[in-house]
Write an enzyme that holds these catalytic residues in place. Structure first.
Site, PDB file in Angstrom:
ATOM      1  N   ASP A  37      49.586  32.029  -3.246  1.00 12.88           N
ATOM      2  CA  ASP A  37      50.353  32.569  -4.375  1.00 12.88           C
ATOM      3  C   ASP A  37      49.620  33.712  -5.090  1.00 12.88           C
ATOM      4  OD1 ASP A  37      52.019  30.344  -3.842  1.00 12.88           O
ATOM      5  OD2 ASP A  37      50.946  29.103  -5.290  1.00 12.88           O
ATOM      6  N   GLU A 210      62.127  31.275  -5.677  1.00 12.67           N
ATOM      7  CA  GLU A 210      61.009  31.022  -6.583  1.00 12.67           C
ATOM      8  C   GLU A 210      60.083  32.225  -6.561  1.00 12.67           C
ATOM      9  OE1 GLU A 210      59.011  27.438  -5.335  1.00 12.67           O
ATOM     10  OE2 GLU A 210      58.635  28.171  -3.330  1.00 12.67           O
TER      11      GLU A 210
HETATM   12  O1  FUB Z   1      51.792  26.901  -4.562  1.00  5.38           O
HETATM   13  C1  FUB Z   1      52.787  25.980  -4.918  1.00  5.38           C
HETATM   14  C2  FUB Z   1      54.126  26.622  -4.843  1.00  5.38           C
HETATM   15  O2  FUB Z   1      54.397  27.019  -3.512  1.00  5.38           O
HETATM   16  C3  FUB Z   1      54.267  27.886  -5.620  1.00  5.38           C
HETATM   17  O3  FUB Z   1      54.345  27.681  -6.981  1.00  5.38           O
HETATM   18  C4  FUB Z   1      55.460  28.437  -4.964  1.00  5.38           C
HETATM   19  O4  FUB Z   1      55.743  29.748  -5.292  1.00  5.38           O
HETATM   20  C5  FUB Z   1      55.119  28.229  -3.513  1.00  5.38           C
HETATM   21  O5  FUB Z   1      54.292  29.230  -3.019  1.00  5.38           O
END
Ligand code: FUB
Length: 450
Positions: A37, A210
């Site tokens: 991320d 997301e």
């Molecule tokens: O790293 C955990 C979660 O996985 C992140 O918050 C999302 O964006 C995905 O990458």
């Protein structure tokens, strides 16, 4: 005498410490721990990367088989090749409102306002304070810290993956995710919402979205986000003429992971007149995609402002000094047959990879090696060959200038061999390594010596 000894010990320890903290890498850029991320930011002419820090959950220590994150490191670089790990900046047991048994410190972001650095992170609240993930802020006077977490998370926000944007008029916005992507204006203090959250409604209805990342270029606001269109996430984008939309969906920035990593999460920056995409893959953990690693590749715009699709590479970006270990397993191109890349130690993937050239004329190439301006005397190769193979180190192409021929002794152990250069070279070139005969050779790295 005592003082002298003490000084020697301090020098020795600081050498060890700096060696541990200076990472040199292609893709992935961080090879001594998992990282995911990545939010990249340019602060004071340096690139800072704020990633999540994946660790492996164990019984009683996170949820086995799921994401597990207890803290954040920050990394920085002036050339996108040599990275410094500044260490832990925020951890779950040092934030008063965070449930320190939740290991839920997912994707963060950081932004500068008036010389202060605001680090935003999601985490689960302590029992009794609320349910699910909130978003907290920690503040520092420098990009690498020291960060002081605020005593409470931001009010009226439930979600993950905070992303911050400050427009030219000084208005700040926060984006975050919870299945969909939401946005709200932030007050000048960067700690409170100024408007009610609203869902960015123009993005695809179906499939999880997301990891929002908003940036502006030539008056176009790019809303970029991972989205599950088919089976796993891919990076997509939409454009608008206002940070709150409406946005028009435009297309794909990066397709689904060739390694099958279910998530992707990214950021986009311009640095020294080139745009870059920071994202993640599960390079160091091919069998478990919740332990990921940060990568970088170049990103290009078309004249009309649309984004060209980025192909993920091992080579990544940046120029590699000829005088450092060149890990040719992070290659650009290779022959169709006779070449493979494998972990040096499958039980400890942090040791990296090796290249295996298995048959005559098999080759692998690695671009942008900087030979500098001084005469290079020899090439040093760490390699092994059970049957005593010979490598040809060539310039730019498979039949390019022959820089050296390296003859490996027969044996099962690794050798570090220096071979005189037949020709010396200046400037930046591609390196091509060719197997001269049918005796397979395994290569850990190559380095030039002046
Ligand atoms: O790293 C955990 C979660 O996985 C992140 O918050 C999302 O964006 C995905 O990458």
């Amino acid at each position: 005498m005592k003082n002298f000894k003490l000084r020697l010990i301090i020098i020795y320890l600081s050498l060890i410490f700096s060696a541990l903290n200076n990472l040199t890498a292609q893709n992935p850029i961080i090879c001594d721990q998992f990282s995911a991320d990545p939010t990249a930011r340019v602060f004071n002419g340096r690139v800072y990367v704020y990633p999540s820090h994946d660790i492996l959950a164990k019984p009683g220590h996170g949820r086995v088989g799921w994401f597990c994150m207890e803290d954040y490191h920050v990394f920085s670089s002036s050339n996108l090749t040599d990275w410094t790990d500044h260490g832990v900046i925020v951890s779950q047991n040092k934030v008063s409102w965070v449930d320190s048994t939740s290991f839920s410190m997912w994707a963060p972001d950081c932004i500068e306002r008036n010389g202060r650095y605001y680090f935003y992170f999601p985490a689960n609240m302590k029992a009794g304070l609320g349910r699910g993930s909130s978003i907290g802020v920690a503040i520092a006077d420098n990009p690498a810290g020291t960060y002081t977490p605020q005593p409470e998370p931001i009010k009226n926000v439930r979600g993950i993956d905070p992303n911050l944007f400050i427009d030219k008029d000084g208005q700040a916005y926060m984006y975050w995710a919870m299945g969909n992507i939401s946005v709200a204006k932030l007050k000048e203090n960067m700690l409170e919402l100024e408007s009610d959250p609203q869902v960015v409604g123009e993005l695809p209805r179906q499939g999880l979205k997301e990891g929002p990342f908003l940036f502006e270029r030539n008056g176009i606001y790019y809303m970029t986000y991972p989205h599950v269109q088919n089976k796993i996430e891919r990076l997509e984008y939409a454009v608008g003429d206002n940070p709150m939309g409406p946005f028009k969906v435009m297309g794909v920035i990066m397709g689904e992971s060739p390694m099958g990593c279910w998530t992707n999460h990214h950021s986009i920056i311009e640095f020294n007149n080139q745009w870059y995409l920071f994202y993640h893959e599960n390079d160091l953990s091919p069998k478990f995609d919740k332990n990921r690693s940060v990568r970088i590749d170049s990103l290009f715009f078309n004249n009309d402002g649309t984004i060209q699709k980025v192909t993920p590479t091992f080579r990544g970006v940046g120029v590699t000094s000829a005088l450092k270990n060149i890990k040719i397993d992070r290659y650009n191109h290779k022959s169709e047959t006779g070449v493979s890349v494998a972990f040096l130690d499958t039980l400890n993937t942090f040791k990296g990879w090796k290249t295996i050239l298995g048959k005559q004329n098999a080759w692998i190439s690695y671009n942008a090696v900087d030979f500098g301006g001084k005469k290079i005397k020899s090439v040093r190769v760490k390699a092994l060959s059970q049957t005593g193979g010979t490598l040809q180190i060539r310039l730019d192409k498979t039949d390019g200038t022959l820089l050296a021929e390296v003859k490996l002794p027969k044996g099962t152990g690794w050798n570090t061999i220096d071979t005189s250069m037949l020709k010396y070279q200046k400037g930046i070139h591609n390196l091509v390594v060719v197997l001269k005969d049918n005796n397979p050779v395994e290569i850990d790295w190559i380095q030039f010596v002046n």
